[in-house]
Design a protein around this motif. Structure first.
Motif, mmCIF file in Angstrom:
data_model
loop_
_atom_site.group_PDB
_atom_site.id
_atom_site.type_symbol
_atom_site.label_atom_id
_atom_site.label_comp_id
_atom_site.label_asym_id
_atom_site.label_seq_id
_atom_site.Cartn_x
_atom_site.Cartn_y
_atom_site.Cartn_z
ATOM 1 N N LEU A 1 0.831 -1.208 0.000
ATOM 2 C CA LEU A 1 0.000 0.000 0.000
ATOM 3 C C LEU A 1 0.865 1.257 0.000
ATOM 4 O O LEU A 1 0.496 2.267 -0.598
ATOM 5 C CB LEU A 1 -0.929 -0.014 1.211
ATOM 6 N N GLU A 2 2.004 1.191 0.655
ATOM 7 C CA GLU A 2 2.920 2.345 0.648
ATOM 8 C C GLU A 2 3.428 2.611 -0.764
ATOM 9 O O GLU A 2 3.475 3.762 -1.220
ATOM 10 C CB GLU A 2 4.085 2.076 1.595
ATOM 11 N N ALA A 3 3.802 1.540 -1.481
ATOM 12 C CA ALA A 3 4.252 1.693 -2.869
ATOM 13 C C ALA A 3 3.119 2.177 -3.764
ATOM 14 O O ALA A 3 3.327 3.002 -4.665
ATOM 15 C CB ALA A 3 4.797 0.352 -3.374
ATOM 16 N N LEU B 1 -1.431 1.440 6.848
ATOM 17 C CA LEU B 1 -2.821 1.288 6.420
ATOM 18 C C LEU B 1 -3.583 2.595 6.584
ATOM 19 O O LEU B 1 -4.357 2.999 5.703
ATOM 20 C CB LEU B 1 -3.515 0.190 7.216
ATOM 21 N N ARG B 2 -3.373 3.272 7.709
ATOM 22 C CA ARG B 2 -4.073 4.549 7.945
ATOM 23 C C ARG B 2 -3.594 5.625 6.974
ATOM 24 O O ARG B 2 -4.392 6.432 6.496
ATOM 25 C CB ARG B 2 -3.862 4.994 9.398
ATOM 26 N N LEU C 1 -10.058 -0.372 2.343
ATOM 27 C CA LEU C 1 -9.031 0.066 3.283
ATOM 28 C C LEU C 1 -9.619 0.392 4.649
ATOM 29 O O LEU C 1 -8.998 0.143 5.682
ATOM 30 C CB LEU C 1 -8.290 1.282 2.719
ATOM 31 N N LEU C 2 -10.831 0.962 4.639
ATOM 32 C CA LEU C 2 -11.488 1.264 5.910
ATOM 33 C C LEU C 2 -11.730 -0.021 6.697
ATOM 34 O O LEU C 2 -11.529 -0.057 7.930
ATOM 35 C CB LEU C 2 -12.807 1.986 5.655
ATOM 36 N N GLU D 1 -10.084 -0.741 10.399
ATOM 37 C CA GLU D 1 -10.939 -1.037 11.552
ATOM 38 C C GLU D 1 -10.609 -2.385 12.185
ATOM 39 O O GLU D 1 -10.954 -2.621 13.338
ATOM 40 C CB GLU D 1 -12.405 -1.010 11.121
ATOM 41 N N ASN D 2 -9.935 -3.253 11.451
ATOM 42 C CA ASN D 2 -9.571 -4.564 11.982
ATOM 43 C C ASN D 2 -8.072 -4.709 12.236
ATOM 44 O O ASN D 2 -7.564 -5.832 12.337
ATOM 45 C CB ASN D 2 -10.047 -5.664 11.023
#
Length: 336
Positions: free
Chosen positions: A87-89, A174-175, A157-158, A162-163
Motif C-alpha cells: 500500500l505504501e508503494a 494502512l491509515r 481500506l477502511l 478497523e480490523n
C-alpha cells in the motif's frame, strides 16, 4: 467462567483483517483481469497496426500502461502477504490516477471523434468489444474502470484499518493509505467538477448569438439557467427571458427569431447584470407553497423584478442568487 475479553477481541480483529485482506486481494485480481485486456487487445494492437495516429492513441490510452503496472505491483505485494509495503508503494504512485482523471474528458472526446471519423478504428473497436474478456462492455465504459477502482479502495481500506490494532506493525501504513486514497478521491471530485463547469460554459457560449458576450472566463462558475418572466419598468406585459446565472454575473437573453437561417435555436443577450456585494435579493411574495411569486433583485443602479410561477423554481433561483451574492461579500460581513 468467561474467556479473556482482550484475547477474544484480538481474535475478532485477526479474523476481520484476514477477511479484509482477502477481499482486497481478490478484488485487485478481478480489476486487473478487466484492465489488462484493454492494454493487450486495444493499446498494443493499435500500436502494432497503426490504426490510430500516435497522438490520438496517446490521448485515449496515455496512462493505461502505468495504471496496469500499479495494479500488477499491488497484487504481487498482496499475494506475498506484504500488505503495508504494498500500500505504501501504491500510494507513492497515486498521482497517476489524478493525471488520468484530468485527461479523461480529452480521452473520451478523442475517442468519440475517432469513432465518428476513422472507419478503420471504428470497425476495430467494435470487433475488439466482442471479445469475451470485456463481457460486452464498450470501450467508453472500460475507460472508467481505473477511477471506479480507486473509489472501491476506500471501503476496502477502511475495513482493514478497523480490523488492525495500532500495535500491529503496518497499522500506520494502512491509515496513511486510507488518508491518501481519500484525498485523491476528493481531488478527482474537484477535477470532475471543474470539467463539468467548462462543459456548461462552452455549451452556453455556443447557445449565444454572436461573440460579444464572452462566457468562458477564468474563475467563473455556472450556477443556474432557466426561463423567467420580467416585469417591465413601464407597466407593459410580462416578457419571457432566458437567464444564465454564473458566480459573478447574470445574463438576460431573448430567443432569436425561429425562422432565422442560422440563429433560430440561439438566444441573444439583452442585458448583463454584474453581481456585486451590495446586491440584494428578496421574495416580494410567493412564500406559500405551490403558487410561485416575484423576485426583486436590486443592483447598485437598477432593480430587476422577475416572476416565477413555480414555487420550487422560485426557491431555487432565490437560493442560488443569494449564495452567489454572499460569496462576493467580504468574509467578515459574511460571518455576521
Amino acid at each position: 467462567m468467561g474467556g479473556d475479553p482482550v484475547r477474544e477481541q484480538r481474535g475478532r480483529w485477526a479474523r476481520g483483517r484476514a477477511r479484509a485482506e482477502a477481499a482486497l486481494r481478490d478484488s485487485e485480481e478481478a480489476h486487473l483481469a478487466q484492465v489488462q485486456p484493454v492494454d493487450q487487445y486495444f493499446v498494443a494492437l493499435l500500436e502494432a497496426k497503426g490504426t490510430l495516429e500516435p497522438g490520438a492513441r496517446e490521448a485515449i490510452f496515455g496512462h493505461w500502461g502505468a495504471l496496469c503496472g500499479i495494479s500488477r505491483a499491488l497484487l504481487s505485494y498482496l499475494e506475498k502477504g506484504l500488505l503495508g509495503p504494498g500500500l505504501e508503494a501504491f500510494c507513492a504512485q497515486i498521482g497517476v490516477f489524478l493525471h488520468y482523471a484530468e485527461d479523461l474528458p480529452r480521452a473520451r472526446e478523442t475517442l468519440e471523434r475517432q469513432v465518428r471519423k476513422n472507419k478503420a478504428f471504428s470497425r476495430f473497436k467494435r470487433l475488439q468489444e466482442t471479445r469475451p474478456e470485456f463481457g460486452g462492455a464498450r470501450l467508453e465504459d472500460l475507460l472508467l474502470l481505473p477511477l471506479r477502482r480507486l473509489r472501491q479502495y476506500k471501503p476496502l481500506l477502511l475495513d482493514l484499518v478497523e480490523n488492525t490494532p495500532l500495535d500491529i506493525s503496518d497499522a500506520e501504513q494502512l491509515r496513511a493509505a486510507l488518508k491518501s486514497v481519500g484525498e485523491a478521491l476528493h481531488q478527482i471530485q474537484e477535477i470532475a467538477r471543474f470539467h463539468e463547469n467548462v462543459d456548461h460554459l462552452s455549451r452556453i457560449q455556443k447557445l449565444l448569438k454572436g461573440r460579444k458576450t464572452q462566457v468562458m472566463q477564468p474563475g467563473r462558475w455556472f450556477l443556474l439557467e432557466g426561463w423567467l418572466m420580467v416585469v417591465p419598468p413601464k407597466g407593459e406585459g410580462l416578457r419571457p427571458r432566458m437567464f444564465f446565472l454564473f458566480s459573478d454575473v447574470l445574463l438576460m437573453a431573448k430567443p432569436c427569431h425561429p425562422l432565422h437561417p442560422w440563429n433560430a435555436h440561439k438566444v441573444a443577450v439583452k442585458e448583463v447584470f454584474w453581481l456585486h456585494p451590495q446586491c440584494s435579493i428578496a421574495k416580494v411574495f410567493g412564500h406559500t407553497q405551490g403558487h410561485g411569486g416575484l423576485l426583486s433583485l436590486s443592483f447598485p443602479h437598477k432593480t430587476l423584478l422577475l416572476v416565477c410561477y413555480d414555487q420550487e423554481d422560485l426557491d431555487t433561483w432565490h437560493r442560488n442568487l443569494t449564495a452567489a451574492i454572499r460569496k462576493l461579500q467580504p468574509s467578515i460581513s459574511r460571518g455576521h
